[in-house]
Design a protein around this motif. Structure first.
Motif, PDB file in Angstrom:
ATOM      1  N   UNK A  90      29.598  40.791  63.101  1.00 25.11           N
ATOM      2  CA  UNK A  90      30.197  39.679  62.372  1.00 25.11           C
ATOM      3  C   UNK A  90      30.501  40.170  60.966  1.00 25.11           C
ATOM      4  N   UNK A  91      31.324  39.436  60.241  1.00 23.65           N
ATOM      5  CA  UNK A  91      31.694  39.923  58.919  1.00 23.65           C
ATOM      6  C   UNK A  91      32.085  38.806  57.968  1.00 23.65           C
ATOM      7  N   UNK A  92      32.091  39.150  56.689  1.00 25.92           N
ATOM      8  CA  UNK A  92      32.484  38.215  55.636  1.00 25.92           C
ATOM      9  C   UNK A  92      33.472  38.887  54.699  1.00 25.92           C
ATOM     10  N   UNK A  93      34.596  38.211  54.452  1.00 20.59           N
ATOM     11  CA  UNK A  93      35.560  38.655  53.448  1.00 20.59           C
ATOM     12  C   UNK A  93      35.220  37.976  52.122  1.00 20.59           C
ATOM     13  N   UNK A  94      35.236  38.742  51.048  1.00 21.79           N
ATOM     14  CA  UNK A  94      35.083  38.160  49.714  1.00 21.79           C
ATOM     15  C   UNK A  94      36.274  38.611  48.870  1.00 21.79           C
ATOM     16  N   UNK A  95      37.124  37.651  48.502  1.00 15.25           N
ATOM     17  CA  UNK A  95      38.306  37.947  47.707  1.00 15.25           C
ATOM     18  C   UNK A  95      37.982  37.845  46.217  1.00 15.25           C
ATOM     19  N   UNK A  96      38.423  38.800  45.406  1.00 18.43           N
ATOM     20  CA  UNK A  96      38.161  38.717  43.963  1.00 18.43           C
ATOM     21  C   UNK A  96      39.019  37.631  43.319  1.00 18.43           C
ATOM     22  N   UNK A  97      38.426  36.892  42.400  1.00 21.50           N
ATOM     23  CA  UNK A  97      39.143  35.812  41.712  1.00 21.50           C
ATOM     24  C   UNK A  97      38.774  35.799  40.237  1.00 21.50           C
ATOM     25  N   UNK A  98      39.636  35.185  39.438  1.00 21.40           N
ATOM     26  CA  UNK A  98      39.322  34.920  38.037  1.00 21.40           C
ATOM     27  C   UNK A  98      38.584  33.589  37.951  1.00 21.40           C
ATOM     28  N   UNK A  99      37.626  33.510  37.057  1.00 23.89           N
ATOM     29  CA  UNK A  99      36.941  32.229  36.888  1.00 23.89           C
ATOM     30  C   UNK A  99      36.875  31.798  35.424  1.00 23.89           C
ATOM     31  N   UNK A 100      37.308  32.669  34.516  1.00 22.79           N
ATOM     32  CA  UNK A 100      37.203  32.339  33.102  1.00 22.79           C
ATOM     33  C   UNK A 100      38.537  31.933  32.479  1.00 22.79           C
TER      34      UNK A 100
END
Length: 233
Positions: free
Chosen positions: A182-192
């Motif tokens: 099984x797997x998980x994708x984590x997309x980079x995002x801006x939060x500031x």
């Protein structure tokens, strides 16, 4: 003069003692460098991606359309934990000092724009250091293929920059060995909301507990934040 120079450039002893200098006690490599062995059995990063939009008939389009799909091919690179199916203990016979194995892969997905769900598949190679101990590993010790169901509905719906792999299967070449994953994708995002971020330092993954985690130095390709894929067998 030498003594004065030494007093200037050498770190001062830590007030708390314990045999460490102030510099050593304050320096924490984990703040800028991630230990992939602590994240999952295999951690891959999306080095490049070529994405296309298609209509319901499979024709290329320039913007989303009803019944359309998103297809993409990505080049992935990362690490497999020693002792995992993609880095078995016999690797030490080939690379005695290895603590993990490098994994290179080409993956393709086909997703519905309406649901964010679809399929993925691809091929991979496992490599260790070969004829150059300075650059990345290149000596191939294992190859195989993979496939599974992809669910990026949280990202498509704007709920969270996350996606999941379900019903995954890895098939290792040269035998009948198949392993589920099984797997998980984590997309980079801006939060500031940084207006000017030339170095793209304002980049975060969202953890399993919903907290932002800064994209570390070794999670970037040519300085650019990458999608992280965590694989568990």
């Amino acid at each position: 003069m030498f003594l004065l120079f030494a007093l200037v450039v050498e770190p001062a002893p830590a007030l708390a003692g314990k045999g460490k200098t102030t510099t050593e006690s304050q320096w924490d490599l984990s703040q800028i460098w991630v230990d992939t062995n602590a994240l999952a059995d295999v951690v891959l990063y999306e080095v490049t991606e070529d994405m296309y939009l298609r209509d319901a008939d499979g024709n290329f389009v320039t913007s989303p359309v009803p019944g359309g799909r998103r297809t993409a091919v990505a080049q992935l690179s990362g690490w497999a934990k020693l002792g995992s199916p993609l880095c078995p203990s016999w690797v030490l016979l080939v690379a005695p000092t290895a603590t993990k194995c490098a994994v290179n892969a080409t993956g393709a997905d086909d997703l519905s724009l309406a649901t964010g769900k679809g399929t993925l598949s691809g091929a991979f190679s496992v490599v260790v250091q070969g004829d150059n101990l300075v650059d990345a590993g290149e000596f191939v010790i294992m190859t195989g293929t993979f496939f599974g169901d992809a669910d990026l509905s949280p990202a498509f719906a704007g709920v969270a920059p996350l996606g999941y792999i379900k019903n995954g299967v890895v098939a290792i070449d040269g035998g009948d060995l198949k392993v589920g994953f099984s797997g998980t994708f984590r997309m980079p995002v801006k939060i500031q909301g940084t207006l000017s971020d030339t170095l793209q330092l304002d980049a975060y993954y969202i953890s399993g507990s919903g907290l932002p985690v800064w994209v570390k130095v070794n999670e970037r390709a040519l300085g650019v934040p990458t999608v992280r894929i965590e694989i568990k067998f």
